[in-house]
Scaffold this active site. Sequence first.
Site, mmCIF file in Angstrom:
data_model
loop_
_atom_site.group_PDB
_atom_site.id
_atom_site.type_symbol
_atom_site.label_atom_id
_atom_site.label_comp_id
_atom_site.label_asym_id
_atom_site.label_seq_id
_atom_site.Cartn_x
_atom_site.Cartn_y
_atom_site.Cartn_z
ATOM 1 N N GLY A 119 1.029 -1.299 -0.074
ATOM 2 C CA GLY A 119 0.197 -0.020 0.102
ATOM 3 C C GLY A 119 0.706 1.439 0.136
ATOM 4 O O GLY A 119 0.282 2.115 -0.853
ATOM 5 N N GLU B 50 0.689 -15.897 -6.971
ATOM 6 C CA GLU B 50 -0.504 -15.604 -6.233
ATOM 7 C C GLU B 50 -1.787 -16.322 -6.894
ATOM 8 O O GLU B 50 -2.746 -16.677 -6.212
ATOM 9 C CB GLU B 50 -0.718 -14.160 -5.897
ATOM 10 C CG GLU B 50 0.345 -13.718 -5.057
ATOM 11 C CD GLU B 50 0.370 -12.274 -4.890
ATOM 12 O OE1 GLU B 50 1.265 -11.651 -3.887
ATOM 13 O OE2 GLU B 50 -0.243 -11.590 -5.733
ATOM 14 N N ASP C 225 3.420 -3.135 -7.769
ATOM 15 C CA ASP C 225 2.663 -2.133 -6.852
ATOM 16 C C ASP C 225 2.445 -0.830 -7.817
ATOM 17 O O ASP C 225 1.503 0.162 -7.733
ATOM 18 C CB ASP C 225 3.409 -1.663 -5.687
ATOM 19 C CG ASP C 225 3.531 -2.723 -4.512
ATOM 20 O OD1 ASP C 225 2.629 -3.733 -4.624
ATOM 21 O OD2 ASP C 225 4.559 -2.776 -4.050
ATOM 22 N N VAL D 143 0.664 -0.945 -17.297
ATOM 23 C CA VAL D 143 1.835 -1.661 -17.759
ATOM 24 C C VAL D 143 2.947 -0.830 -18.149
ATOM 25 O O VAL D 143 4.193 -1.328 -17.806
ATOM 26 C CB VAL D 143 1.445 -2.597 -19.119
ATOM 27 C CG1 VAL D 143 2.552 -3.249 -19.780
ATOM 28 C CG2 VAL D 143 0.621 -3.628 -18.844
#
Length: 314
Positions: free
Chosen positions: A39, A187, A252, A273
Amino acid sequence: MIVTVTANPSIDRTVEVGALVRGGLHRATGVHVQPGGKGINVARALVCNGIKARAVVPAGGAEGEQLISLLSDYSIDVVRVSTLGPVRMNVSVIEPDATVTKLNEPGARLSDDETAALADAIINASHNASNVVLAGSLPPGVHDDFYAGLISRLADEDIPVVVDTSGPALRAALAAGPALIKPNHHELEEAVDRPLPTLGDVVEAAQHLRSLGAKAVLASLGQDGAVLVDGEGTWHAEAPVVSARSSVGAGDAMLAGFLAAGGKGHQALVSAVAWGAAAVSLPGSTMPRPDDLRPHLVEVHPRIKAGRELRGDN
């Protein structure tokens, strides 16, 4: 204003070496110390590009003081929730070919009272936010449904919630209906419990996670760019990286670029991107600035080459 939440922040120390040899003595060729956590990285990327961001972080100990001091170098509105335990220290060792070896601490345990204070601070900080980003791992002591509970509480204010996490926390969050999730390749494989060797496999996995509650899926794929699957369609985008230095924080930066461009559709994917590719060319977890961005080099493929094999993770 985009609000980011880093439930398990860190101080990131990135060490560049000529080559990493197990058991050997290494002399660093470069060292970078930066405020870390998903974050926080998203907030850093946003403010580096003139977009207002507010970062909510639990921070305790001398390390917490250092984290807040490091954040003062950025134009981020920081909401600090004081904790008894210290902020964790993470170390990344980077070789010249951009191979990263990471040593991440688990973080200090949060008490029930500290967890409740963090949740309340997030809700209070999110009034009138355009997006709320719940990012990163949960520290010890925080239940897997923490993000899911926040999504439910923020639903009353009609604020889009983005989730970038993994494992049980991601599975719990899906049922609460986040506006967007941003898994990387590994993930995504973990979430569907199977290998995803091709672009077609990635798209199928993203569609499955949408069926579980996510309204959109932005999957970062390292060298292979990113795939976006939402209610409007499916797109794949990629961009060349001339000189890769570090992939730390690139995902991030990608998420920040997506949100900076409106947070939906293939134009936001182009921005995502471009930001991710720019971050890979920078040292440590440095976030790109406008001069680093090359959106004109991004190629968007509305027709997925389902059989294309993937080259690497992000």
